[in-house]
Design an enzyme around this catalytic site. Structure first.
Site, PDB file in Angstrom:
ATOM      1  N   LEU A 171      30.976  31.428  28.213  1.00  0.00           N
ATOM      2  CA  LEU A 171      30.642  31.838  29.574  1.00  0.00           C
ATOM      3  C   LEU A 171      31.927  32.323  30.238  1.00  0.00           C
ATOM      4  CD1 LEU A 171      28.344  28.906  30.825  1.00  0.00           C
ATOM      5  CD2 LEU A 171      27.604  31.200  30.155  1.00  0.00           C
ATOM      6  N   ASP A 172      31.795  33.288  31.142  1.00  0.00           N
ATOM      7  CA  ASP A 172      32.947  33.734  31.911  1.00  0.00           C
ATOM      8  C   ASP A 172      33.543  32.560  32.680  1.00  0.00           C
ATOM      9  OD1 ASP A 172      32.392  36.295  31.077  1.00  0.00           O
ATOM     10  OD2 ASP A 172      31.409  36.883  32.947  1.00  0.00           O
ATOM     11  N   ARG A 173      34.832  32.644  32.932  1.00  0.00           N
ATOM     12  CA  ARG A 173      35.519  31.586  33.678  1.00  0.00           C
ATOM     13  C   ARG A 173      34.848  31.315  35.035  1.00  0.00           C
ATOM     14  NH1 ARG A 173      42.050  31.552  34.832  1.00  0.00           N
ATOM     15  NH2 ARG A 173      42.157  29.557  35.912  1.00  0.00           N
ATOM     16  N   ARG A 225      26.768  40.633  35.360  1.00  0.00           N
ATOM     17  CA  ARG A 225      27.610  41.097  36.462  1.00  0.00           C
ATOM     18  C   ARG A 225      27.656  42.621  36.515  1.00  0.00           C
ATOM     19  NH1 ARG A 225      32.966  37.568  35.381  1.00  0.00           N
ATOM     20  NH2 ARG A 225      33.740  38.857  37.097  1.00  0.00           N
TER      21      ARG A 225
END
Length: 233
Positions: free
Chosen positions: A53-55, A157
């Site tokens: 997962l993205d930060r 996103r």
């Protein structure tokens, strides 16, 4: 301490906090701690990431207890047999209320080759807040459930930004003026993208699994402020 949602001898599911990098990489930069290290210290033994997962994203993250289990879970992700549901707060009210975004995306390098990428979304709730910004006296926001069919880099996103409804708090693909509004008026300093539910087959037993990650306090406070409810089932 990480919030462990599920644990057995084969795998662990954790509720990743927003802002915590999963592992060391060039994309992360100079982070002080990483989820994989925190989890190893918490549960002991060897752990392997099954996906990422993205930060800035929170929510369900699967960790394998062996390389074999990681490979088996990886095959499910690659085979698109894992059903992912994300919750996102976006600028504006997406129309139509349900749609499939089919728009090819590059990898982590914007100049790289584009690959097919598809995300379905469904608008769950809307709000209009009486705060002036730019030439508009009121601002519209929506809660959407996004279900990525593919797993491209920052797919949700980028797809929401592509249809002009960027995720609130997204510094790379979003709107800085709306991100600042949420910090100033709502005390919300995180990106509002959450990996809510993950459905897959257990890599050992084959049993159907559904892991759900509760929202953190900041995200939950926004839902209560806007009188938004999450869908059941």
């Amino acid at each position: 301490m990480l919030d462990i949602l599920y644990q057995d001898d084969a795998l662990i599911a954790v509720n990743k906090p927003a802002g915590l990098a999963v592992h060391r990489s060039k994309m992360v930069g100079n982070a002080e701690e990483f989820l994989i290290d925190v989890l190893r210290a918490q549960v002991g033994g060897i752990t392997y990431l099954a996906h990422r997962l993205d930060r800035a994203t929170s929510g369900v993250l699967l960790i394998a207890r062996s390389a074999g289990i990681a490979a088996a879970l990886g095959e499910q992700f690659m085979g698109r047999d894992v059903h992912k549901q994300y919750l996102a707060v976006v600028r504006g009210w997406p129309e139509p209320t349900e749609a499939l975004i089919d728009y090819a995306l590059p990898g982590s390098r914007e100049t790289g080759p584009r690959r097919d990428a598809r995300t379905s979304y469904r608008r769950l709730a809307t709000v209009e807040v009486p705060i002036a910004l730019g030439r508009y006296p009121q601002q519209r926001y929506a809660l959407v459930m996004a279900e990525p069919e593919t797993g491209r880099f920052r797919q949700i996103r980028k797809h929401m930004a592509h249809i002009h409804h960027p995720v609130i708090g997204d510094c790379q693909h979003g709107r800085g003026d709306h991100n600042r509004l949420y910090k100033q008026y709502f005390g919300c300093h995180r990106m509002l993208l959450h990996a809510w539910r993950l459905r897959f087959s257990h890599p050992v037993t084959g049993a159907p699994m559904c892991i759900e990650a509760p929202l953190d306090a900041a995200y939950q406070a926004l839902l209560e402020r806007f009188d938004w409810a999450l869908p059941a089932g």
